[in-house]
Design an enzyme around this catalytic site. Sequence first.
Site, PDB file in Angstrom:
ATOM      1  N   THR A 124       0.804  -1.210   0.000  1.00 34.47           N
ATOM      2  CA  THR A 124       0.000   0.000   0.000  1.00 34.47           C
ATOM      3  C   THR A 124       0.844   1.271   0.000  1.00 34.47           C
ATOM      4  OG1 THR A 124      -1.754  -1.157   1.185  1.00 34.47           O
ATOM      5  CG2 THR A 124      -1.833   1.255   1.205  1.00 34.47           C
ATOM      6  N   LYS A 147      -0.880  -1.037  -4.229  1.00 35.34           N
ATOM      7  CA  LYS A 147      -2.237  -0.532  -4.049  1.00 35.34           C
ATOM      8  C   LYS A 147      -2.131   0.908  -3.566  1.00 35.34           C
ATOM      9  CE  LYS A 147      -5.689  -1.662  -0.977  1.00 35.34           C
ATOM     10  NZ  LYS A 147      -6.867  -2.407  -0.459  1.00 35.34           N
ATOM     11  N   LYS A 149      -3.594   4.626  -2.544  1.00 35.75           N
ATOM     12  CA  LYS A 149      -4.743   5.266  -1.916  1.00 35.75           C
ATOM     13  C   LYS A 149      -5.038   6.635  -2.539  1.00 35.75           C
ATOM     14  CE  LYS A 149      -5.621   2.177   1.344  1.00 35.75           C
ATOM     15  NZ  LYS A 149      -6.923   1.495   1.443  1.00 35.75           N
ATOM     16  N   LYS A 246     -12.653  -9.443   3.200  1.00 39.54           N
ATOM     17  CA  LYS A 246     -11.854  -9.159   4.390  1.00 39.54           C
ATOM     18  C   LYS A 246     -12.500  -9.865   5.576  1.00 39.54           C
ATOM     19  CE  LYS A 246     -10.131  -4.591   2.957  1.00 39.54           C
ATOM     20  NZ  LYS A 246     -10.206  -3.125   3.205  1.00 39.54           N
ATOM     21  N   ASP A 298      -0.701  -7.012   3.283  1.00 39.62           N
ATOM     22  CA  ASP A 298       0.567  -6.329   3.587  1.00 39.62           C
ATOM     23  C   ASP A 298       0.571  -5.675   4.953  1.00 39.62           C
ATOM     24  OD1 ASP A 298      -1.265  -4.308   3.037  1.00 39.62           O
ATOM     25  OD2 ASP A 298       0.179  -3.047   1.992  1.00 39.62           O
TER      26      ASP A 298
END
Length: 327
Positions: A124, A147, A149, A246, A298
């Site tokens: 991230t 990933k 944001k 999740k 992660d």
Amino acid sequence: MRQLTVSIDRFPIAGKFTIARGSRTEAVVVTATITEGAAVGHGECVPYPRYGETVEGVAEAIEAIRPQIEAGLTREVLQALLPAGAARNAVDCALWDLDAKRSGIRAHVTAGLTRWPPVTTAYTISLDTPEGMAEAAAKAAHRPILKVKFGAPDGDIERIKAVRKAVPDATLIADANEGWTDANIEAHLAACAEAGYALVEQPLPAKADGFLAKIARPVPIMADESVHDRASLQRLVGLYDVVNIKLDKTGGLTEALALADAAEALGFPLMIGCMVGTSLAMAPAMVIAPRCRFVDLDGPLLLAKDREPGLTYEGSLVYPPEPALWG
């Protein structure tokens, strides 16, 4: 006789973790430990304010079912005892671990996996200025999947371009955390398509995502905040292309496996994702990972200090847990 222990544990984040909803400098988790004779099962959850959860409230919800847990509660009965969410996740994963420790049969075997291979996780990049995000991405250029944001009030198109320029070869996933709007989503999706992003995660608020049916989607769209468990799955058809599972949303591995089955039956590719937690939270999610198009586990890589023992990471390659950790 079983014994339950519930604790609130804090782990500092390396630097600062920032998304559209705010910043954090530590991961605060709730850990459930269930002991039965010489066998000990552990489960970790990350209470999430976005879903109306608090650390104290989640710990209290687990404590409220102490009599049932200590009387021999099964995973199947747990599903009806607590709603989907963080509290049920910690207990469910502790029961999976306890069963593995008592039986000597690893959790992935019980879940139906014949192989439990290592997988490549996304890494991230926190929300920041375009320059700051480009710098962070460049430092992570050795990682194959990032990933990223987004979801700031303005400047996201510049961020989208800056990150791609910094890492021309990486697979990029854009995660807006519900931060885009009807007015700007089409421009943002076009920018992601032009920059070669592989996926856009939850661009619109879950309560307003019906707008996705009205627009062109030049990049596949993944549901995160819009999907929790099987009850929330059917309405995603026609709006989303991928589903992010999740365990803190599903309420544990038991429902996560059922959600994965149901999503695949509807034709959805999967991602397994995480909140910012320790290796103990990632370990049960690793059971889902071999089925997933994308893996985003992660959390420990974002911490200044993980649990010991933890998962083994070699760059972005993450290995299944050893029994001493979980399962």
